[in-house]
Design a protein around this motif. Structure first.
Motif, PDB file in Angstrom:
ATOM      1  N   GLN A   1       0.812  -1.220   0.000  1.00 21.72           N
ATOM      2  CA  GLN A   1       0.000   0.000   0.000  1.00 21.72           C
ATOM      3  C   GLN A   1       0.844   1.269   0.000  1.00 21.72           C
ATOM      4  O   GLN A   1       0.362   2.340  -0.343  1.00 21.72           O
ATOM      5  CB  GLN A   1      -0.955   0.017   1.204  1.00 21.72           C
ATOM      6  N   TRP A   2       2.135   1.160   0.351  1.00 21.87           N
ATOM      7  CA  TRP A   2       3.001   2.327   0.416  1.00 21.87           C
ATOM      8  C   TRP A   2       4.013   2.368  -0.716  1.00 21.87           C
ATOM      9  O   TRP A   2       4.698   3.370  -0.897  1.00 21.87           O
ATOM     10  CB  TRP A   2       3.726   2.376   1.752  1.00 21.87           C
ATOM     11  N   HIS A   3       4.118   1.296  -1.458  1.00 25.66           N
ATOM     12  CA  HIS A   3       5.147   1.246  -2.505  1.00 25.66           C
ATOM     13  C   HIS A   3       4.525   0.747  -3.804  1.00 25.66           C
ATOM     14  O   HIS A   3       4.590  -0.437  -4.134  1.00 25.66           O
ATOM     15  CB  HIS A   3       6.306   0.350  -2.072  1.00 25.66           C
ATOM     16  N   ARG A   4       3.966   1.705  -4.546  1.00 26.24           N
ATOM     17  CA  ARG A   4       3.364   1.354  -5.827  1.00 26.24           C
ATOM     18  C   ARG A   4       4.431   1.011  -6.860  1.00 26.24           C
ATOM     19  O   ARG A   4       4.256   0.126  -7.684  1.00 26.24           O
ATOM     20  CB  ARG A   4       2.500   2.517  -6.335  1.00 26.24           C
ATOM     21  N   GLN A   5       5.561   1.744  -6.837  1.00 26.35           N
ATOM     22  CA  GLN A   5       6.604   1.524  -7.836  1.00 26.35           C
ATOM     23  C   GLN A   5       7.939   2.032  -7.321  1.00 26.35           C
ATOM     24  O   GLN A   5       8.412   3.102  -7.705  1.00 26.35           O
ATOM     25  CB  GLN A   5       6.230   2.233  -9.150  1.00 26.35           C
ATOM     26  N   PRO A   6       8.612   1.275  -6.445  1.00 18.47           N
ATOM     27  CA  PRO A   6       9.912   1.715  -5.901  1.00 18.47           C
ATOM     28  C   PRO A   6      10.989   1.757  -6.980  1.00 18.47           C
ATOM     29  O   PRO A   6      11.326   0.737  -7.567  1.00 18.47           O
ATOM     30  CB  PRO A   6      10.224   0.667  -4.823  1.00 18.47           C
TER      31      PRO A   6
END
Length: 350
Positions: free
Chosen positions: A312-317
């Motif tokens: 939920q916090w990392h859509r595309q690191p």
């Protein structure tokens, strides 16, 4: 003639003694009585150029002494608290990748396609977007852009498919997906900085997806993503490009079978999107955008650990770096929304 020679020798010895006494007096702080070495250890800003600090210039550079230090010793130089971190054994397991332990910042719209991160020796966070050679300095304590400069011949920034950034002393390096390296100096706000460009040749075989600096080898790490030939697939490759020689270091690249990563996470792929060398352990940390994962690799290629991020916090690191106190910093592209900066501190319990 002999007497004259003796007098000249005596005069030289007296002069040398005076120089020694003056240099000893200069190293003593007249206001505190502390030696220069002790003052620097207790005052983290002591290494900054006095003129620029007094003017409040956000681009204030490092003193000559600090610039000449081994980058691995910077942790000891900056603060006593950070020195304690440097004495710990830090690994991927030292970070709790949980929402409740992290700090999150939404970034301004001009960084919606943020791609790479890099930390300077004086703990300034640099970032870039995908398509233009515009480099932003971000205050990672609040997510605010401090300044931006660009690599440009005349006025407009260079256009290319930029995939990674690294800093080496006062130099900034960008790498493209085809393996071209751009080299320029750190600029002031709005400055157009002239640059050099180098062809590495790696792009013939792989698409490049990340860049980092390894001070122990005085080399840039070029992380490869997709192979352009069938016989090179199913492996992650990291090349080493010499800062001094301006060319690849022969037989120094690392080859790791992708299965060494996928055995720890869901799916059958691990597609890297960013790389950074940890300032304490010296291991390489790699993020994979599509898999929303992070891996730790020893310099010789052994996969130490692999973890998945909170989805939920990392859509595309896309970007990864470390603050001087060891804080893990991750940049996510906006993917139609605001780009995000996430900070994970070292866990006190690890």
């Amino acid at each position: 003639m002999q007497n004259r020679g003796n007098k000249l020798l005596l005069g030289f010895l007296v002069f040398s003694l005076l120089i020694l006494l003056v240099s000893m007096a200069y190293r003593q702080d007249p206001s505190t009585g502390l030696s220069e070495e002790k003052v620097n250890k207790e005052n983290p800003s002591a290494g900054l150029g006095e003129e620029k600090v007094n003017k409040g210039d956000p681009s204030a550079g490092l003193s000559e002494d600090l610039l000449n230090m081994n980058p691995n010793a910077i942790l000891d130089h900056l603060s006593v608290g950070t020195k304690a971190v440097g004495e710990r054994k830090i690994s991927l397991e030292s970070y709790d990748l949980k929402v409740e332990t992290a700090t999150h910042w939404k970034l301004p719209g001009r960084l919606n396609e943020i791609s790479g991160l890099a930390m300077t020796l004086d703990n300034r966070l640099m970032a870039h977007n995908d398509e233009k050679a515009v480099i932003h300095e971000i205050d990672y304590q609040n997510g605010v852009i401090v300044k931006a400069f660009q690599l440009a011949d005349i006025k407009n920034p260079e256009n290319d498919d930029f995939e990674g950034i690294a800093t080496v002393y006062d130099q900034v390096y960008l790498v493209t997906s085809s393996g071209r390296i751009y080299e320029g100096s750190r600029g002031t706000e709005g400055e157009a900085v002239l640059y050099n460009i180098y062809a590495t040749g790696v792009g013939r075989d792989y698409e490049i997806e990340g860049l980092a600096y390894d001070a122990t080898q005085q080399a840039l790490l070029l992380m490869c993503k997709d192979a352009r030939r069938a016989d090179l697939k199913e492996q992650l490759v990291i090349y080493h490009w010499s800062i001094d020689e301006k060319q690849l270091i022969e037989d120094a690249h690392i080859v790791i079978p992708v299965i060494e990563f996928t055995r720890h996470i869901k799916g059958k792929e691990f597609q890297p999107s960013g790389i950074e060398r940890h300032p304490v352990s010296g291991n390489y940390f790699v993020v994979a955008a599509r898999q929303q994962a992070i891996a730790e690799i020893a310099p010789r290629g052994q996969v130490v650990a692999v973890k998945e991020f909170p989805a939920q916090w990392h859509r595309q690191p896309e970007g990864i770096t470390f603050a001087v106190d060891g804080t893990l910093i991750i940049a996510d592209e906006g993917s139609g929304k605001k780009a995000r900066l996430t900070l994970y501190p070292i866990s006190e319990n690890r």
